[in-house]
Design a protein around this motif. Structure first.
Motif, mmCIF file in Angstrom:
data_model
loop_
_atom_site.group_PDB
_atom_site.id
_atom_site.type_symbol
_atom_site.label_atom_id
_atom_site.label_comp_id
_atom_site.label_asym_id
_atom_site.label_seq_id
_atom_site.Cartn_x
_atom_site.Cartn_y
_atom_site.Cartn_z
ATOM 1 N N PRO A 115 -7.324 -10.084 -6.816
ATOM 2 C CA PRO A 115 -6.594 -8.836 -6.574
ATOM 3 C C PRO A 115 -6.560 -8.491 -5.083
ATOM 4 C CG PRO A 115 -8.218 -8.572 -8.333
ATOM 5 C CD PRO A 115 -8.508 -9.885 -7.673
ATOM 6 N N ILE A 116 -5.463 -7.896 -4.656
ATOM 7 C CA ILE A 116 -5.383 -7.358 -3.298
ATOM 8 C C ILE A 116 -6.056 -5.988 -3.301
ATOM 9 C CG2 ILE A 116 -3.846 -6.495 -1.492
ATOM 10 C CD1 ILE A 116 -1.809 -8.553 -2.301
ATOM 11 N N PRO A 117 -6.991 -5.742 -2.396
ATOM 12 C CA PRO A 117 -7.646 -4.428 -2.360
ATOM 13 C C PRO A 117 -6.634 -3.313 -2.107
ATOM 14 C CG PRO A 117 -8.826 -6.014 -0.998
ATOM 15 C CD PRO A 117 -7.533 -6.660 -1.381
ATOM 16 N N PRO A 118 -6.882 -2.137 -2.644
ATOM 17 C CA PRO A 118 -5.972 -1.012 -2.415
ATOM 18 C C PRO A 118 -5.766 -0.755 -0.924
ATOM 19 C CG PRO A 118 -7.582 -0.463 -4.110
ATOM 20 C CD PRO A 118 -8.012 -1.774 -3.519
ATOM 21 N N GLY A 119 -4.515 -0.529 -0.560
ATOM 22 C CA GLY A 119 -4.196 -0.186 0.818
ATOM 23 C C GLY A 119 -3.926 -1.360 1.733
ATOM 24 N N LEU A 120 -4.185 -2.585 1.271
ATOM 25 C CA LEU A 120 -3.950 -3.748 2.123
ATOM 26 C C LEU A 120 -2.518 -4.233 1.938
ATOM 27 C CD1 LEU A 120 -5.027 -5.811 4.139
ATOM 28 C CD2 LEU A 120 -5.813 -7.203 2.208
ATOM 29 N N ASP A 121 -1.792 -4.311 3.033
ATOM 30 C CA ASP A 121 -0.400 -4.741 3.010
ATOM 31 C C ASP A 121 -0.313 -6.209 2.590
ATOM 32 O OD1 ASP A 121 2.495 -4.096 4.138
ATOM 33 O OD2 ASP A 121 1.945 -6.095 4.841
ATOM 34 N N PRO A 122 0.655 -6.577 1.737
ATOM 35 C CA PRO A 122 0.742 -7.979 1.308
ATOM 36 C C PRO A 122 1.010 -8.947 2.451
ATOM 37 C CG PRO A 122 2.636 -6.705 0.528
ATOM 38 C CD PRO A 122 1.636 -5.730 1.042
ATOM 39 N N ILE A 123 1.686 -8.491 3.503
ATOM 40 C CA ILE A 123 1.934 -9.382 4.638
ATOM 41 C C ILE A 123 0.619 -9.741 5.319
ATOM 42 C CG2 ILE A 123 3.008 -9.531 6.921
ATOM 43 C CD1 ILE A 123 5.328 -7.876 5.804
ATOM 44 N N ALA A 124 -0.243 -8.748 5.519
ATOM 45 C CA ALA A 124 -1.563 -9.032 6.088
ATOM 46 C C ALA A 124 -2.391 -9.881 5.132
ATOM 47 C CB ALA A 124 -2.287 -7.731 6.410
ATOM 48 N N ALA A 125 -2.313 -9.574 3.836
ATOM 49 C CA ALA A 125 -3.090 -10.325 2.847
ATOM 50 C C ALA A 125 -2.712 -11.802 2.847
ATOM 51 C CB ALA A 125 -2.886 -9.728 1.459
ATOM 52 N N ALA A 126 -1.435 -12.100 3.073
ATOM 53 C CA ALA A 126 -0.972 -13.488 3.034
ATOM 54 C C ALA A 126 -1.501 -14.316 4.193
ATOM 55 C CB ALA A 126 0.557 -13.530 3.021
ATOM 56 N N THR A 127 -2.014 -13.677 5.235
ATOM 57 C CA THR A 127 -2.554 -14.431 6.371
ATOM 58 C C THR A 127 -3.996 -14.871 6.151
ATOM 59 O OG1 THR A 127 -3.446 -12.504 7.570
ATOM 60 C CG2 THR A 127 -1.118 -13.040 7.927
ATOM 61 N N VAL A 128 -4.602 -14.433 5.043
ATOM 62 C CA VAL A 128 -6.045 -14.619 4.882
ATOM 63 C C VAL A 128 -6.456 -15.893 4.140
ATOM 64 C CG1 VAL A 128 -8.157 -13.599 3.910
ATOM 65 C CG2 VAL A 128 -6.457 -12.136 5.037
ATOM 66 N N PRO A 129 -5.850 -16.263 2.998
ATOM 67 C CA PRO A 129 -6.484 -17.284 2.149
ATOM 68 C C PRO A 129 -6.818 -18.610 2.823
ATOM 69 C CG PRO A 129 -4.813 -16.117 0.912
ATOM 70 C CD PRO A 129 -4.672 -15.660 2.336
ATOM 71 N N LEU A 130 -5.830 -19.361 3.288
ATOM 72 C CA LEU A 130 -6.117 -20.687 3.843
ATOM 73 C C LEU A 130 -6.980 -20.597 5.092
ATOM 74 C CD1 LEU A 130 -5.795 -23.742 3.912
ATOM 75 C CD2 LEU A 130 -3.587 -23.429 5.044
ATOM 76 N N ASN A 131 -6.598 -19.725 6.030
ATOM 77 C CA ASN A 131 -7.361 -19.614 7.274
ATOM 78 C C ASN A 131 -8.750 -19.041 7.036
ATOM 79 O OD1 ASN A 131 -5.373 -20.610 9.031
ATOM 80 N ND2 ASN A 131 -4.354 -18.626 9.121
ATOM 81 N N GLY A 132 -8.819 -17.974 6.250
ATOM 82 C CA GLY A 132 -10.104 -17.334 6.016
ATOM 83 C C GLY A 132 -11.068 -18.219 5.254
ATOM 84 N N LEU A 133 -10.568 -18.909 4.226
ATOM 85 C CA LEU A 133 -11.442 -19.782 3.446
ATOM 86 C C LEU A 133 -11.883 -21.007 4.250
ATOM 87 C CD1 LEU A 133 -9.764 -19.633 -0.076
ATOM 88 C CD2 LEU A 133 -11.966 -18.651 0.602
#
Length: 301
Positions: A115-133
């Motif tokens: 789930p995307i946490p409340p208040g987090l924009d999907p555009i910002a969320a999309a920058t996280v998975p591959l790079n963050g992991l």
């Protein structure tokens, strides 16, 4: 639905917008309406046919990271329901383009999503998975039991930026290499020292070569230390006894959930350089390959 497909191996012009049937969820699948899909170097490598395991025969769909809304669920799916906002990583090394992020709708395994946490924009969320992991995996591979000095190359980029922040939060003294125009942003990540890209790299016990630079990063690793890189790099002199490994991303839902929550709480920083409509995926690739991109490029279907 519309999707951006690689129709031949080559330059950005081979990315073509096509009409495809809307996916129908099979048992154990969900359908995600994609609101944002991040553009990565791995997408460029796939498009030109320079990926591990050899080129994928076109046509195929690029893209690892998605953020969006679940619009349908298949039989036996109990974790998610229509209307939920999710982000996740398509394991492209497994799907090899049969499923990709460059589409309006994606049939996904729920195990790829959180789930995307409340208040987090999907555009910002999309920058996280591959790079963050990838950054999270690098920190795990360092296997550090006490604070030490860590050198991160490419700290203004996706993997390097997340890794520099995570290492700093663990109490390590982080030396972060960045280009002149990015020094202020990297300094804002809380690192110990910003190293200008033009300067010689300082030596460190642990080096994460996120660019990767190759030999200069290997030279910076202290004897008996650790050298991690995001792609294979030249071997370090065996006499230095450096543990040298390549960081390979792994699906890790608890880690991804934590990363997204940290971004939502402003405990981790990410940045977006530009957004492009899905129909302009080729132009997004041109912009990426032109260089000097300050942040991530995101497609918005």
């Amino acid at each position: 639905m519309r999707a951006a497909m690689v129709t031949a191996l080559g330059g950005p012009e081979v990315l073509t917008l096509v009409e495809r049937p809307d996916p129908v969820p099979a048992k154990g699948e969900v359908i995600v309406r994609v609101r944002a899909a991040c553009v990565h170097p791995a997408d460029i490598a796939a498009r030109v046919g320079q990926i591990p395991g050899g080129p994928v025969p076109p046509p195929f769909m690029p893209g690892w990271d998605i953020a969006g809304e679940i619009v349908a669920t298949g039989a036996e799916v109990t974790e998610f329901a229509a209307g939920e906002q999710v982000a996740g990583m398509i394991p492209w090394y497994l799907t090899r383009g049969s499923i990709g992020a460059y589409a309006e709708l994606v049939a996904a395994d729920p195990d790829w999503l959180v789930p995307i946490p409340p208040g987090l924009d999907p555009i910002a969320a999309a920058t996280v998975p591959l790079n963050g992991l990838t950054a999270r995996r690098a920190l795990d591979m360092m296997a550090l039991t006490e604070p030490t000095d860590v050198l991160v190359t490419g700290a203004s980029g996706g993997v390097g930026g997340f890794a520099a922040q995570l290492a700093t939060q663990q109490g390590h003294s982080v030396y972060a290499s960045a280009t002149h125009d990015d020094e202020d942003w990297v300094r804002g990540l809380g690192v110990h020292t910003v190293v200008p890209r033009s300067a010689q790299l300082p030596t460190a016990t642990v080096v994460l070569d996120a660019v990767p630079l190759g030999e200069p990063a290997g030279a910076a690793a202290r004897p008996g230390g650790v050298l991690l890189s995001t792609r294979p790099t030249p071997p370090v002199d065996p006499a230095k006894r450096v543990r040298q490994e390549v960081v390979l991303v792994q699906l890790d839902r608890p880690a991804l959930r934590q990363l997204l929550e940290s971004v939502a709480k402003d405990q981790l920083r990410t940045r977006v350089a530009a957004t492009f409509p899905l129909a302009e995926a080729a132009e997004a690739h041109r912009r990426f390959e032109a260089g000097a991109v300050r942040g991530k490029i995101v497609l918005v279907p």
